[in-house]
Design an enzyme around this catalytic site. Structure first.
Site, PDB file in Angstrom:
ATOM      1  N   LYS A  15      -5.228   2.905   2.836  1.00  0.00           N
ATOM      2  CA  LYS A  15      -4.442   2.970   4.063  1.00  0.00           C
ATOM      3  C   LYS A  15      -3.038   2.402   3.862  1.00  0.00           C
ATOM      4  CE  LYS A  15      -6.275  -1.324   6.091  1.00  0.00           C
ATOM      5  NZ  LYS A  15      -5.014  -2.038   6.277  1.00  0.00           N
ATOM      6  N   ARG A  45       2.825  -3.722   7.776  1.00  0.00           N
ATOM      7  CA  ARG A  45       4.038  -4.033   7.006  1.00  0.00           C
ATOM      8  C   ARG A  45       4.404  -2.904   6.052  1.00  0.00           C
ATOM      9  NH1 ARG A  45       2.213  -9.086   3.302  1.00  0.00           N
ATOM     10  NH2 ARG A  45       1.042  -9.548   5.180  1.00  0.00           N
ATOM     11  N   ASN A  46       3.375  -2.135   5.585  1.00  0.00           N
ATOM     12  CA  ASN A  46       3.676  -1.016   4.696  1.00  0.00           C
ATOM     13  C   ASN A  46       4.387   0.107   5.436  1.00  0.00           C
ATOM     14  OD1 ASN A  46       2.219  -1.508   1.883  1.00  0.00           O
ATOM     15  ND2 ASN A  46       0.910  -2.350   3.492  1.00  0.00           N
ATOM     16  N   GLN A  51       1.748  -4.194  -0.452  1.00  0.00           N
ATOM     17  CA  GLN A  51       0.691  -3.869  -1.407  1.00  0.00           C
ATOM     18  C   GLN A  51       0.526  -2.375  -1.641  1.00  0.00           C
ATOM     19  OE1 GLN A  51      -2.508  -7.122  -1.815  1.00  0.00           O
ATOM     20  NE2 GLN A  51      -2.584  -6.533   0.330  1.00  0.00           N
TER      21      GLN A  51
END
Length: 461
Positions: free
Chosen positions: A285, A347-348, A375
């Protein structure tokens, strides 16, 4: 003694306790399962102080920290990280906007240092402000005061439960160091991993390495004692009492009692035995969230474009999990919700938006000030490298020839071109979506579900 201030029976973040008796009963049940004696407190330590790791430790502190004789809750982070002046100024504004926080700092004789830092007369450190309840990656959300330990050996050597709040890129290294301090242990600790990253290993055989596997490999702790917790959650919103739920996945021996222990009125925890699917989805995800942020930015938040992207990326996620797990749980319910919220506001996704707007560049790296580790970047590289191995070939449904699995994942391929090989600009994500040769997402799902594509070697099984 745990460093916190709880008045009456209220949480430090404003949530009213259930009766203290019910809270203490849950703690006593877990203590009994772990064989704790009356004079031996349950020791819980969170390793890593990113946003989610800090919030998780703070929720435990709020829930159980008043039972000091029965439980000790601590958090480890590296020392030496400084707080720059602009962040110190922002922190000062946050403090003064919250009367409860302001009063608490004045009462603890800690307010003056924030005044001095704002003026540039003093340097603050990340571990120092964490003791006062401020996570460097989440300044706008004050937490309760936490007991912070900067010496890793001191933090973990006698811990009964260790929370892994580290990025996947740091998990292996830190837990290898931890293993040195556990050589003389008699009891085996329980580890709960919050990490939502994935790494790839190409030798001797290509395979995905999940954080729980990294921990087991580094420490020798059996997988029975290592669990993964994930769910549709944004750390700051959870601490601000938005209703949320999560799943703790792993062996039945520990997941059921831990689900009960971790459950709070605004944070419902269920248990699940499908560790592989949940942990892999946790990494996937983040991959597709970066693309979701790009699409949102490039189309001025077009609901139509975002829904088209959602259809394609979820079909790729389903396809990939069927390669890695024999009977993966369906992408529905909490698993789908976890994907949705990450694509919406994680945050991604934020990183993808900023990248597409030109407000961030790839040269800035994957650790961003105020946000922490992105990440999804390393996960894009990991999944692409793994699925591009030619000897893992599958039959292309239209071309009727063997191809590497990544050839059926055009969104993943495009993200790799943008983020890793840097062959394409952010706009390429829209070109991929609008490619008229792309198959219906349903076709990819049917391929995954009706063909024997399961490759156990990809997870070392």
């Amino acid at each position: 003694m745990v460093g916190t201030e709880i008045e009456g029976n209220a949480h430090g973040n404003g949530v009213v306790h259930a009766t203290n008796g019910a809270i203490e009963e849950k703690l006593d049940e877990l203590r009994k399962l772990l064989g704790k004696t009356d004079d031996d407190p349950l020791r819980i330590v969170s390793v890593g102080a990113g946003a989610w790791g800090s919030v998780f430790a703070a929720m435990l502190q709020d829930g159980y920290g008043h039972l000091r004789d029965k439980v000790q809750i601590r958090i480890w982070r590296r020392s030496g990280r400084t707080v720059d002046r602009s962040t110190a100024q922002h922190l000062f504004d946050v403090i003064n906007s919250r009367e409860d926080v302001l009063r608490r700092l004045i009462r603890r004789c800690a307010y003056l240092k924030y005044v001095e830092a704002r003026l540039g007369d003093r340097t603050l450190y990340a571990d120092e402000i964490l003791k006062d309840g401020f996570c460097l990656n989440m300044i706008d959300t004050p937490l309760c005061p936490l007991k912070v330990v900067t010496n890793l050996q001191e933090a973990v050597w006698d811990a009964d439960i260790v929370i892994n709040g580290l990025p996947s890129t740091e998990t292996h290294v830190v837990f290898e160091e931890i293993s040195k301090y556990w050589k003389e242990r008699i009891t085996v600790p329980i580890i709960i991993s919050l990490s939502k990253g994935i790494e790839a290993e190409l030798q001797p055989e290509p395979r995905i390495i999940t954080p729980t596997q990294m921990i087991s490999r580094s420490t020798g702790i059996p997988m029975e004692n290592i669990l993964y917790l994930g769910g549709p959650n944004i750390a700051s919103e959870i601490y601000n009492n938005e209703y949320a739920n999560a799943r703790i996945c792993g062996a039945e021996k520990w997941r059921k009692p831990l689900a009960k222990f971790l459950r709070q009125p605004h944070f419902i925890v269920w248990d699940n035995g499908d560790l592989v699917t949940h942990e892999v989805m946790g990494g996937l995800k983040n991959v597709y969230a970066i693309g979701a942020g790009m699409v949102a930015s490039l189309t001025n938040e077009s609901a139509t474009s975002k829904s088209v992207y959602f259809a394609h990326c979820t079909s790729e996620m389903i396809f990939i999990t069927h390669l890695l797990a024999k009977n993966p749980e369906k992408l529905a319910g909490p698993l789908l919700a976890d994907t949705y919220v990450t694509l919406l506001k994680g945050r991604n996704a934020w990183y993808g938006q900023k990248l597409a707007k030109g407000e961030l560049t790839l040269d800035m790296g994957d650790s961003i000030k105020g946000k922490g580790m992105i990440q999804g970047i390393s996960a894009v590289k990991a999944f692409y490298e793994l699925l591009s191995q030619s000897h893992l070939s599958i039959l292309h449904p239209e071309e009727k020839k063997p191809v590497a699995p990544v050839e059926l994942c055009p969104i993943l391929k495009t993200l790799h071109k943008i983020l890793i090989s840097r062959e394409a600009p952010s706009e390429a994500i829209l070109q991929a979506l609008r490619d008229e040769t792309m198959n219906d997402p349903r076709d990819r799902i049917e391929i995954a579900q009706t063909h024997a594509f399961y490759m156990p070697s990809l997870l070392g099984q």
